[in-house]
Scaffold this motif. Structure first.
Motif, PDB file in Angstrom:
ATOM      1  N   GLU A  59     -24.254   2.570 -38.766  1.00 13.29           N
ATOM      2  CA  GLU A  59     -23.082   1.697 -38.680  1.00 13.29           C
ATOM      3  C   GLU A  59     -22.855   1.207 -37.255  1.00 13.29           C
ATOM      4  OE1 GLU A  59     -19.944   3.091 -42.068  1.00 13.29           O
ATOM      5  OE2 GLU A  59     -20.280   4.491 -40.433  1.00 13.29           O
ATOM      6  N   GLN A  60     -22.879   2.117 -36.312  1.00 17.89           N
ATOM      7  CA  GLN A  60     -22.645   1.719 -34.915  1.00 17.89           C
ATOM      8  C   GLN A  60     -23.754   0.803 -34.411  1.00 17.89           C
ATOM      9  OE1 GLN A  60     -21.437   4.920 -32.204  1.00 17.89           O
ATOM     10  NE2 GLN A  60     -20.767   6.106 -33.976  1.00 17.89           N
ATOM     11  N   MET A  61     -24.971   1.068 -34.838  1.00 17.04           N
ATOM     12  CA  MET A  61     -26.087   0.210 -34.462  1.00 17.04           C
ATOM     13  C   MET A  61     -25.874  -1.211 -34.989  1.00 17.04           C
ATOM     14  SD  MET A  61     -30.088   0.795 -35.446  1.00 17.04           S
ATOM     15  CE  MET A  61     -29.964   2.553 -35.134  1.00 17.04           C
ATOM     16  N   ALA A  62     -25.476  -1.306 -36.266  1.00 18.05           N
ATOM     17  CA  ALA A  62     -25.256  -2.623 -36.877  1.00 18.05           C
ATOM     18  C   ALA A  62     -24.110  -3.364 -36.204  1.00 18.05           C
ATOM     19  CB  ALA A  62     -24.983  -2.463 -38.366  1.00 18.05           C
ATOM     20  N   LEU A  63     -22.996  -2.674 -36.005  1.00 16.81           N
ATOM     21  CA  LEU A  63     -21.783  -3.334 -35.525  1.00 16.81           C
ATOM     22  C   LEU A  63     -21.800  -3.592 -34.026  1.00 16.81           C
ATOM     23  CD1 LEU A  63     -19.218  -1.243 -37.607  1.00 16.81           C
ATOM     24  CD2 LEU A  63     -19.977  -3.577 -38.082  1.00 16.81           C
ATOM     25  N   ARG A  64     -22.437  -2.703 -33.261  1.00 23.24           N
ATOM     26  CA  ARG A  64     -22.389  -2.823 -31.802  1.00 23.24           C
ATOM     27  C   ARG A  64     -23.670  -3.424 -31.224  1.00 23.24           C
ATOM     28  NH1 ARG A  64     -19.120   2.174 -29.029  1.00 23.24           N
ATOM     29  NH2 ARG A  64     -17.067   1.576 -29.835  1.00 23.24           N
ATOM     30  N   LYS A  65     -24.802  -2.855 -31.565  1.00 29.15           N
ATOM     31  CA  LYS A  65     -26.050  -3.367 -30.997  1.00 29.15           C
ATOM     32  C   LYS A  65     -26.393  -4.744 -31.540  1.00 29.15           C
ATOM     33  CE  LYS A  65     -30.956  -2.261 -30.342  1.00 29.15           C
ATOM     34  NZ  LYS A  65     -32.032  -1.255 -30.561  1.00 29.15           N
ATOM     35  N   TYR A  66     -26.144  -4.946 -32.854  1.00 20.79           N
ATOM     36  CA  TYR A  66     -26.551  -6.208 -33.486  1.00 20.79           C
ATOM     37  C   TYR A  66     -25.384  -7.122 -33.824  1.00 20.79           C
ATOM     38  CZ  TYR A  66     -31.174  -4.179 -33.634  1.00 20.79           C
ATOM     39  OH  TYR A  66     -32.380  -3.635 -33.267  1.00 20.79           O
ATOM     40  N   GLY A  67     -24.186  -6.784 -33.353  1.00 18.19           N
ATOM     41  CA  GLY A  67     -23.038  -7.669 -33.511  1.00 18.19           C
ATOM     42  C   GLY A  67     -22.638  -7.902 -34.944  1.00 18.19           C
ATOM     43  N   GLY A  68     -22.852  -6.917 -35.815  1.00 19.49           N
ATOM     44  CA  GLY A  68     -22.551  -7.072 -37.235  1.00 19.49           C
ATOM     45  C   GLY A  68     -21.071  -7.162 -37.526  1.00 19.49           C
ATOM     46  N   LEU A  69     -20.766  -7.589 -38.753  1.00 18.05           N
ATOM     47  CA  LEU A  69     -19.388  -7.761 -39.207  1.00 18.05           C
ATOM     48  C   LEU A  69     -19.119  -6.832 -40.387  1.00 18.05           C
ATOM     49  CD1 LEU A  69     -19.272 -11.668 -39.251  1.00 18.05           C
ATOM     50  CD2 LEU A  69     -18.212 -10.181 -37.547  1.00 18.05           C
ATOM     51  N   PRO A  70     -18.014  -6.083 -40.361  1.00 17.84           N
ATOM     52  CA  PRO A  70     -17.678  -5.237 -41.506  1.00 17.84           C
ATOM     53  C   PRO A  70     -17.130  -6.073 -42.662  1.00 17.84           C
ATOM     54  CG  PRO A  70     -15.932  -5.122 -39.878  1.00 17.84           C
ATOM     55  CD  PRO A  70     -17.031  -5.961 -39.265  1.00 17.84           C
ATOM     56  N   HIS A  71     -17.435  -5.665 -43.868  1.00 20.95           N
ATOM     57  CA  HIS A  71     -16.834  -6.289 -45.048  1.00 20.95           C
ATOM     58  C   HIS A  71     -15.336  -6.010 -45.013  1.00 20.95           C
ATOM     59  CE1 HIS A  71     -15.813  -7.145 -49.191  1.00 20.95           C
ATOM     60  NE2 HIS A  71     -17.061  -7.488 -49.485  1.00 20.95           N
ATOM     61  N   TRP A  72     -14.525  -7.046 -45.246  1.00 24.64           N
ATOM     62  CA  TRP A  72     -13.076  -6.895 -45.136  1.00 24.64           C
ATOM     63  C   TRP A  72     -12.513  -5.916 -46.165  1.00 24.64           C
ATOM     64  CZ3 TRP A  72     -11.242  -8.348 -40.777  1.00 24.64           C
ATOM     65  CH2 TRP A  72     -11.645  -9.523 -40.137  1.00 24.64           C
ATOM     66  N   GLY A  73     -13.180  -5.727 -47.294  1.00 23.90           N
ATOM     67  CA  GLY A  73     -12.642  -4.867 -48.342  1.00 23.90           C
ATOM     68  C   GLY A  73     -13.281  -3.500 -48.412  1.00 23.90           C
ATOM     69  N   LYS A  74     -14.124  -3.148 -47.434  1.00 19.17           N
ATOM     70  CA  LYS A  74     -14.787  -1.849 -47.423  1.00 19.17           C
ATOM     71  C   LYS A  74     -14.617  -1.230 -46.036  1.00 19.17           C
ATOM     72  CE  LYS A  74     -18.157  -3.630 -50.749  1.00 19.17           C
ATOM     73  NZ  LYS A  74     -19.577  -3.877 -51.079  1.00 19.17           N
ATOM     74  N   ASN A  75     -15.297  -0.107 -45.809  1.00 17.39           N
ATOM     75  CA  ASN A  75     -15.407   0.482 -44.477  1.00 17.39           C
ATOM     76  C   ASN A  75     -14.233   1.354 -44.051  1.00 17.39           C
ATOM     77  OD1 ASN A  75     -18.002  -0.757 -43.483  1.00 17.39           O
ATOM     78  ND2 ASN A  75     -16.852  -2.596 -44.024  1.00 17.39           N
ATOM     79  N   ARG A  76     -14.540   2.149 -43.024  1.00 18.71           N
ATOM     80  CA  ARG A  76     -13.563   3.034 -42.412  1.00 18.71           C
ATOM     81  C   ARG A  76     -12.965   2.349 -41.180  1.00 18.71           C
ATOM     82  NH1 ARG A  76     -17.299   8.108 -41.494  1.00 18.71           N
ATOM     83  NH2 ARG A  76     -18.704   6.451 -40.798  1.00 18.71           N
ATOM     84  N   ASN A  77     -11.934   2.961 -40.630  1.00 20.19           N
ATOM     85  CA  ASN A  77     -11.150   2.300 -39.585  1.00 20.19           C
ATOM     86  C   ASN A  77     -11.971   1.815 -38.404  1.00 20.19           C
ATOM     87  OD1 ASN A  77      -9.054   3.409 -41.237  1.00 20.19           O
ATOM     88  ND2 ASN A  77      -7.690   3.438 -39.464  1.00 20.19           N
ATOM     89  N   PHE A  78     -12.856   2.676 -37.870  1.00 25.93           N
ATOM     90  CA  PHE A  78     -13.511   2.334 -36.608  1.00 25.93           C
ATOM     91  C   PHE A  78     -14.320   1.055 -36.710  1.00 25.93           C
ATOM     92  CE2 PHE A  78     -17.375   4.113 -38.411  1.00 25.93           C
ATOM     93  CZ  PHE A  78     -18.378   3.397 -37.775  1.00 25.93           C
ATOM     94  N   ALA A  79     -14.782   0.704 -37.912  1.00 26.33           N
ATOM     95  CA  ALA A  79     -15.614  -0.485 -38.082  1.00 26.33           C
ATOM     96  C   ALA A  79     -14.861  -1.761 -37.739  1.00 26.33           C
ATOM     97  CB  ALA A  79     -16.149  -0.557 -39.511  1.00 26.33           C
ATOM     98  N   PHE A  80     -13.524  -1.721 -37.817  1.00 24.26           N
ATOM     99  CA  PHE A  80     -12.724  -2.931 -37.588  1.00 24.26           C
ATOM    100  C   PHE A  80     -12.234  -3.063 -36.150  1.00 24.26           C
ATOM    101  CE2 PHE A  80     -12.302  -1.952 -42.116  1.00 24.26           C
ATOM    102  CZ  PHE A  80     -12.658  -3.166 -42.675  1.00 24.26           C
TER     103      PHE A  80
END
Length: 582
Positions: free
Chosen positions: A451-472
């Protein structure tokens, strides 16, 4: 171990006719007053209880206007709850007993269909699960899978929308706004997180009823990084399911065929079927035992191959005629192939059976992470995930639900301000969630690093209707249209009556979605920066990622690997105990 895993397998595959549909998300103690609202899993990521002063159940747009006006006149916060409430984050929480929930459960009719409807029409794309409402799935940007045409996101097929917003006293405290296809605000309203108002009507551009031909092909994953960006261009409804511990990929070959093609195929996805309540509870108990014993990886890997083989023989829930599977391709009409969810609409049976995640059953309880990585960056991201897998394939059996694997879908760039800013691959991962706060799941660092690799290293976006807090955390800065969206929000709801503490945090208005406290990283409420954010008493410490070293994850550390500074002493009565109970 064999018996619990057999129960788990049978619970997944057994298909019965009856089912108790999931309970309503809104429960009130005094008629429509003193209420709580939850999601279909019975828990938000922070495990908080969401309360509201009252709930309204409008049946018409006129009644909806009256409900919005009453709350706006009293300056009460409002949030919309759908019939199913399938989103994980706190999107439906107004924030306390002075707030109002507006349920759209009874706003459920087709207003009109143009003349072409007599010949049959299809919505070309939707999520794979049909236990959703049109307003809910639009608000969260829900999607199917396609890079063809307008792509797989439902909001791309919205050509008109009516939304009820708060208004000044001079307009009766509520305003109905009608947004046509060329209205400049439509790009804000069609993915809105519910912070603009209540969507009362949606007009969708449908297509003549069509058929699809589906086949699943399993291959080695050695060229997955090369295939991930290319596959979505080859087939209109392409997707992939990666089985990391088996080093396999299941490729979905899925395209339109002539409507005269023979076949009446049906998708009845295995995990969306009803199952006996007792069997679901026993399967969960077996899963909890594996987690508590710390043997989840070894035992689940031992079961993964026969489980995968059985699911494959079941054609992943597809049948050629609605009853049996005789071979690929499965040809069927769009509305029978695109989505499934038979546990939602099977006959009531007094809770003898239910959906696997029904919160009354004490069955499945899991996290669902969903994040999108730009198509241009997806090959490198996949390569990094494979590098992580290659370090120890077995731990992926505990880190990722082996029944599902990692689902890869394609989503096209959108003009919606909170839609995808570029073509991307969406990654979906399901994994175990303990019902006890702060209890780590086995090998939690696998998914956390991904998750951190996707969101931070690759600039990914969390699905608005899923995920835990830190992803947002900080997500709004990744949307080029964020400023325009917030401008529309200020005009439609200047007093923030449709906003909440959660939405303000996610949209960068006030505060942060991160909750920093003991065990917060175990819960996905924060990224750890010290050991107390993990579970040192259970042997989990904050450590760098194994492939993405900028990640900070809660890793199991054996005692002989600990540094003296890692010692955690706790007092139990007159005894001193190190890293756990005495």
């Amino acid at each position: 171990v064999g018996i619990p895993l057999a129960v788990l397998l049978l619970a997944i595959l057994l298909h019965i006719a009856g089912c108790s549909p999931p309970p309503e998300p809104v429960v009130c103690t005094h008629g429509t007053s003193n209420c709580t609202v939850t999601n279909s899993f019975g828990s938000f990521p922070d495990r908080s209880i969401c309360r509201a002063g009252n709930v309204a159940y409008p049946r018409t747009e006129q009644e909806l206007v009256a409900a919005v006006a009453a709350s706006a006149a009293a300056k009460r916060k409002m949030k919309v709850a759908t019939k199913y409430s399938h989103s994980l984050p706190k999107l439906a929480c107004p924030g306390g007993l002075d707030g109002t929930i507006i349920s759209t459960a009874l706003l459920n009719r087709t207003v009109r269909v143009d003349a072409a409807g007599a010949a049959g029409l299809s919505l070309p794309h939707s999520p794979y699960w049909y236990g959703l409402t049109i307003g809910g799935l639009l608000s969260t940007g829900a999607h199917g899978s396609s890079l063809w045409g307008k792509g797989g996101a439902v909001h791309e097929y919205v050509v008109g929308l009516r939304i009820v917003t708060s208004g000044p006293a001079s307009q009766g405290f509520a305003v109905v706004r009608e947004l046509g296809a060329r209205h400049p605000d439509l790009d804000a309203a069609k993915v809105s997180l519910g912070v603009l108002g209540v969507v009362s009507q949606v007009t969708l551009a449908l297509q003549p009823l069509f058929k699809r031909s589906v086949a699943f092909v399993k291959r080695d994953d050695s060229d997955l990084a090369d295939q991930v960006a290319a596959w979505g261009r080859l087939h209109e409804f392409a997707d992939m399911t990666w089985q990391p511990e088996q080093r396999k990929v299941i490729y979905r070959q899925d395209d339109r065929v002539d409507v005269s093609s023979p076949g009446n195929g049906l998708s009845d996805t295995l995990l969306a079927r009803s199952a006996p309540t007792r069997m679901l509870a026993d399967a969960r108990a077996a899963e909890e035992l594996l987690q508590e014993n710390g043997t989840a990886a070894a035992d689940l890997c031992a079961a993964a191959r026969p489980l995968a083989d059985t699911v494959e023989r079941q054609a992943y829930g597809y049948t050629n005629d609605g009853v049996s599977f005789t071979g690929y391709p499965v040809v069927g009409y769009q509305h029978r192939i695109q989505a499934s969810g038979t546990c939602m609409d099977s006959p009531e049976d007094g809770l003898l059976s239910g959906c696997p995640w029904d919160r009354r059953i004490h069955g499945s309880f899991y996290y669902n992470s969903g994040f999108s990585v730009a198509l241009s960056k997806a090959p490198a991201f996949v390569s990094d995930m494979q590098r992580l897998r290659d370090l120890n394939p077995d731990i992926f059996c505990a880190g990722v639900d082996t029944r599902v694997g990692v689902l890869l879908r394609y989503v096209k760039a959108s003009s919606a301000y909170l839609g995808k800013p570029e073509d991307c691959v969406d990654f979906d991962i399901i994994y175990y969630w303990s019902r006890t706060y702060g209890m780590p799941r086995a090998h939690a660092d696998v998914v956390d690093e991904i998750e951190q690799m996707a969101l931070r290293k690759y600039g990914g976006l969390p699905h608005w209707g899923k995920n835990r807090n830190f992803a947002f955390s900080g997500v709004i800065t990744k949307y080029p249209g964020a400023g325009k969206f917030l401008g529309v929000k200020d005009r439609y709801d200047p007093n923030g009556l449709f906003s909440s503490e959660w939405s303000d945090q996610v949209l960068g208005i006030k505060g942060s979605p991160d909750i920093v406290k003991e065990s917060c990283a175990v819960e996905g409420l924060c990224i750890c920066s010290e050991d107390s954010h993990c579970a040192p008493e259970h042997g989990y410490f904050c450590r760098p990622g194994k492939v993405y070293d900028e990640a900070r994850v809660c890793s199991l550390v054996l005692r002989n690997q600990l540094h003296p500074s890692d010692f955690v002493w706790k007092t139990y009565g007159t005894l001193l105990c190190w890293n756990g109970p005495c």
